[in-house]
Write a protein that holds these residues in place. Structure first.
Motif, PDB file in Angstrom:
ATOM      1  N   ALA B  24       0.905  -1.212  -0.257  1.00  0.00           N
ATOM      2  CA  ALA B  24       0.127  -0.091   0.266  1.00  0.00           C
ATOM      3  C   ALA B  24       0.978   1.324   0.003  1.00  0.00           C
ATOM      4  N   VAL B  25       0.707   2.100  -1.055  1.00  0.00           N
ATOM      5  CA  VAL B  25       1.421   3.305  -1.148  1.00  0.00           C
ATOM      6  C   VAL B  25       0.627   4.518  -0.738  1.00  0.00           C
ATOM      7  N   ASP B  26       1.151   5.094   0.387  1.00  0.00           N
ATOM      8  CA  ASP B  26       0.375   6.564   0.534  1.00  0.00           C
ATOM      9  C   ASP B  26       0.815   7.625  -0.245  1.00  0.00           C
ATOM     10  N   THR B  27      -0.320   7.977  -1.239  1.00  0.00           N
ATOM     11  CA  THR B  27       0.232   8.978  -2.216  1.00  0.00           C
ATOM     12  C   THR B  27      -0.039  10.315  -1.778  1.00  0.00           C
ATOM     13  N   VAL B  55      -3.199   4.709  -2.126  1.00  0.00           N
ATOM     14  CA  VAL B  55      -4.085   4.933  -1.143  1.00  0.00           C
ATOM     15  C   VAL B  55      -4.198   6.521  -1.259  1.00  0.00           C
ATOM     16  N   GLY B  56      -5.257   7.272  -1.424  1.00  0.00           N
ATOM     17  CA  GLY B  56      -5.207   8.619  -1.342  1.00  0.00           C
ATOM     18  C   GLY B  56      -6.424   9.151  -2.254  1.00  0.00           C
ATOM     19  N   GLN B  57      -6.531  10.350  -2.507  1.00  0.00           N
ATOM     20  CA  GLN B  57      -7.743  10.896  -3.311  1.00  0.00           C
ATOM     21  C   GLN B  57      -7.668  10.434  -4.634  1.00  0.00           C
ATOM     22  N   ALA B  58      -8.720   9.613  -4.762  1.00  0.00           N
ATOM     23  CA  ALA B  58      -8.638   8.887  -6.014  1.00  0.00           C
ATOM     24  C   ALA B  58      -8.737   9.802  -7.229  1.00  0.00           C
ATOM     25  N   LYS B  95      -7.520  12.595  12.586  1.00  0.00           N
ATOM     26  CA  LYS B  95      -7.641  12.092  11.200  1.00  0.00           C
ATOM     27  C   LYS B  95      -7.854  10.505  11.205  1.00  0.00           C
ATOM     28  N   PRO B  96      -8.934   9.745  11.524  1.00  0.00           N
ATOM     29  CA  PRO B  96      -8.880   8.329  11.342  1.00  0.00           C
ATOM     30  C   PRO B  96      -9.031   8.082  10.070  1.00  0.00           C
ATOM     31  N   ARG B  97      -9.634   8.870   9.060  1.00  0.00           N
ATOM     32  CA  ARG B  97      -9.491   8.329   7.594  1.00  0.00           C
ATOM     33  C   ARG B  97      -8.425   8.892   6.688  1.00  0.00           C
ATOM     34  N   SER B  98      -7.345   9.394   7.532  1.00  0.00           N
ATOM     35  CA  SER B  98      -6.305   9.909   6.596  1.00  0.00           C
ATOM     36  C   SER B  98      -5.562   8.442   5.696  1.00  0.00           C
ATOM     37  N   SER B  99      -5.112   8.783   4.677  1.00  0.00           N
ATOM     38  CA  SER B  99      -4.389   7.846   3.912  1.00  0.00           C
ATOM     39  C   SER B  99      -3.619   6.985   4.470  1.00  0.00           C
ATOM     40  N   ILE B 100      -2.693   7.373   5.482  1.00  0.00           N
ATOM     41  CA  ILE B 100      -1.935   6.336   6.216  1.00  0.00           C
ATOM     42  C   ILE B 100      -2.825   5.306   7.092  1.00  0.00           C
ATOM     43  N   ALA B 101      -3.880   6.014   7.812  1.00  0.00           N
ATOM     44  CA  ALA B 101      -4.656   5.252   8.494  1.00  0.00           C
ATOM     45  C   ALA B 101      -5.450   4.174   7.556  1.00  0.00           C
ATOM     46  N   ILE B 102      -5.812   4.588   6.351  1.00  0.00           N
ATOM     47  CA  ILE B 102      -6.459   3.669   5.540  1.00  0.00           C
ATOM     48  C   ILE B 102      -5.678   2.671   5.075  1.00  0.00           C
TER      49      ILE B 102
END
Lengths: 403, 403
Positions: B24-27, B55-58, B95-102
């Motif tokens: 998983a890459v945090d973009t 992972v990030g804003q699609a 931020k529980p929905r941050s890209s890293i958290a996801i």
């Protein structure tokens, strides 16, 4: 410059204007002792006019002086023994007549202003702590080193004298570094950074966090510039960088090792092809200059601060040039009254809001006359009588932390 | 390599031979996100055949993928939020929905093998500690970095995850480093040095002295090579260098800062005269190669060890090339079963004479099946039920020191 010409004799009292006391040079310490040490001493006398007294085995020193026609021109004080380069702290107990111990004795007697040695750091620190004793009010000594930053150097302390410290000790180190920087670099209010792992106030381990709190609290005569990080050692951002002796020693050796590795790699890259080798020839002199500037043997050596006397520790591998610089530095610090300046600077930290610290009183050595005229904290114990010369009282213990 | 082509969808189960789980890459993390991150990801897929999930804003990711004609070829998992580069540890709670958290969530669900992020170290460490949790039996996580030594790299840990540690924690770090070195460098028994301020056993601060005692005690599956010093970071003397996160971070940044300063000085020296400038032209390529090799952006980035998942933290300034390397590294560590290896290695330290340590039991997470078949210490508490996904239990406390 001339000496008395009499080996093993005290330096005679002088007429007005009073000449500065000579710097005692340990001629027996270092990888290239006594040859390079004496060569450096002769250079310091001849080129820089520093007054010296050479301590060590008189016949060997005389033989070395003879090479330069300096027999009788620099006084000699004989010492039977010398600390070996392999010997550590214990040797300071076993050898009370070592050249370093004798040199310390000269300082205590008021016959020398400072000591220069290229012996092992552990041996020099242990012996001079034992013989010179800690300065009144100073919890722990620190080794200050001068880093090769530009345009002016940065001072790092502690580089390894005290591995385990309290936050209050770090505040004192900031005071020692401030006094040192004022003499060495000149500014009235040298900036002090705390070595840490992040720029913000809340960063670091418990020690660094607490030290930041104390330093940021102000009113201690220290110009605190906040946290600095590892990459600031060579950035020149602050005049003084304060840390414990463990972290400081690791950082200093990391820096030295990295400089060495970088030069090796660069030399390899510069001679890897015929064209590159040709290029290297064209740059030879400039790169040699740079190499010299970044060489620990040139900029290196530390000053042990916080004792009743100035101790300059040159690198073990020191050649004549490094010894000559160390003699000059010792002379400059003694002339700048480093011990008195440290006393004043440390007193300022105690008359601040940190007045509740009790280390001065616990040491039982509170200075009765306060230079800054500040309110004197209540003395719990009268000052003890001066210790006899050549005693073997162990290192003072750091007082327990104030809750 | 191809993905499912469906954004926001789980990666479908695979036929035999089972393909490894994607990384998983945090973009959204890093100074050059998402452009350089996506560019690096495309490079890792195209050049190195690494399976990824972005992972990030699609919409933004899709726009970047479009530049390379890779839309639909790498799966995307949408995340609304991202940690800003200025945000620290607290953001992981906010931020529980941050890209890293996801991305951590994907690992916990078994949909990804590892995480790559160029976000702030503080943010990545805090979020992944919170979401992935510490591995059973591991007291504290550590960041391992690979130093640019030759002929093969040296691994330094901890580079800053845990600033205050106990001696027992350092022994565990040695176990983490051993497991990491086995995968990265290959040797069965990587040598481990303790970062200290002298070569002899009695040197250092209290922590280092105690850690030396424990490590030299043997019978813990670690090939202990004794103390190393700051200049050994680049000497290649040992495979793994162990220290606390404070000292490690200072040493690493000192090394990086010194390399940077040395190159600046050398460039100045090499272009200071017309002859030298001519020389520099002849060496241009070689020196650029060297500069690249010693550039933190190339060798840099750390791996957070000791959690229930592999986390690769790339430099914040990472460009595509660094991200591509980080993806490869994450893939390699996951394929090498780093988490299982750490479990075995840490278990070996506890079945040794240090069996009296109780951190495994106190954690309440003692592993029931012991891979090494060694005698299982008596369990004081039964293993607790697994925590639900997405919970917010704070970091575990280190157990008190064994007297």
């Amino acid at each position: 410059m001339t000496g008395t010409g009499e080996p093993s004799r005290a330096v005679a009292p002088r007429r007005v204007p009073p000449r500065p006391l000579p710097v005692a040079v340990d001629t027996m310490g270092g990888d290239h002792a006594p040859g390079e040490i004496v060569a450096g001493a002769v250079d310091a006398v001849r080129e820089h006019g520093v007054r010296l007294v050479l301590v060590g085995q008189a016949p060997r020193i005389r033989r070395e002086l003879d090479r330069y026609g300096y027999v009788g021109k620099i006084p000699i004080v004989h010492a039977d023994e010398a600390l070996d380069m392999g010997e550590g702290a214990l040797a300071s107990w076993r050898k009370p007549r070592s050249s370093i111990a004798i040199a310390c004795h000269l300082i205590k007697q008021g016959r020398a202003s400072a000591l220069v040695s290229a012996g092992t750091t552990a041996g020099v620190v242990a012996t001079s702590r034992l013989r010179l004793k800690g300065q009144q009010g100073v919890m722990r000594p620190a080794i200050a080193v001068t880093l090769p930053t530009r345009p002016r150097p940065t001072i790092l302390l502690d580089a390894g004298a005290t591995a385990d410290v309290k936050a209050e000790t770090l505040v004192q180190f900031a005071a020692l570094g401030t006094a040192y920087a004022q003499i060495l670099l000149g500014p009235d209010r040298p900036t002090v950074g705390l070595l840490n792992i992040g720029a913000e106030a809340g960063k670091g381990n418990k020690l660094a966090k607490r030290a930041h709190e104390l330093l940021a609290g102000g009113n201690h005569g220290i110009e605190f510039a906040g946290n600095v990080e590892g990459h600031d050692l060579l950035s020149g951002r602050v005049d003084v960088i304060v840390t414990d002796g463990f972290t400081g020693n690791v950082a200093l050796k990391t820096m030295e090792g990295t400089i060495g590795a970088a030069f090796t790699e660069i030399r390899d890259a510069m001679t890897a092809s015929p064209a590159a080798r040709m290029g290297a020839l064209l740059q030879r002199r400039r790169l040699q200059d740079l190499r010299d500037r970044l060489d620990p043997d040139t900029y290196g050596g530390g000053v042990l601060l916080g004792l009743n006397g100035t101790v300059v520790i040159a690198h073990g591998a020191s050649r004549a040039r490094a010894i000559s610089s160390a003699c000059e530095l010792a002379h400059r610090l003694a002339a700048g009254r480093i011990v008195e300046r440290i006393r004043e600077q440390v007193a300022a930290t105690r008359t601040s809001r940190f007045g509740r610290w009790t280390h001065g009183e616990r040491d039982g050595r509170e200075n009765p006359e306060r230079a800054d005229g500040a309110a004197k904290p209540p003395a719990e114990t009268p000052p003890p009588p001066r210790e006899p010369a050549g005693d073997t009282v162990p290192d003072r213990k750091e007082p327990p932390a104030v809750p």
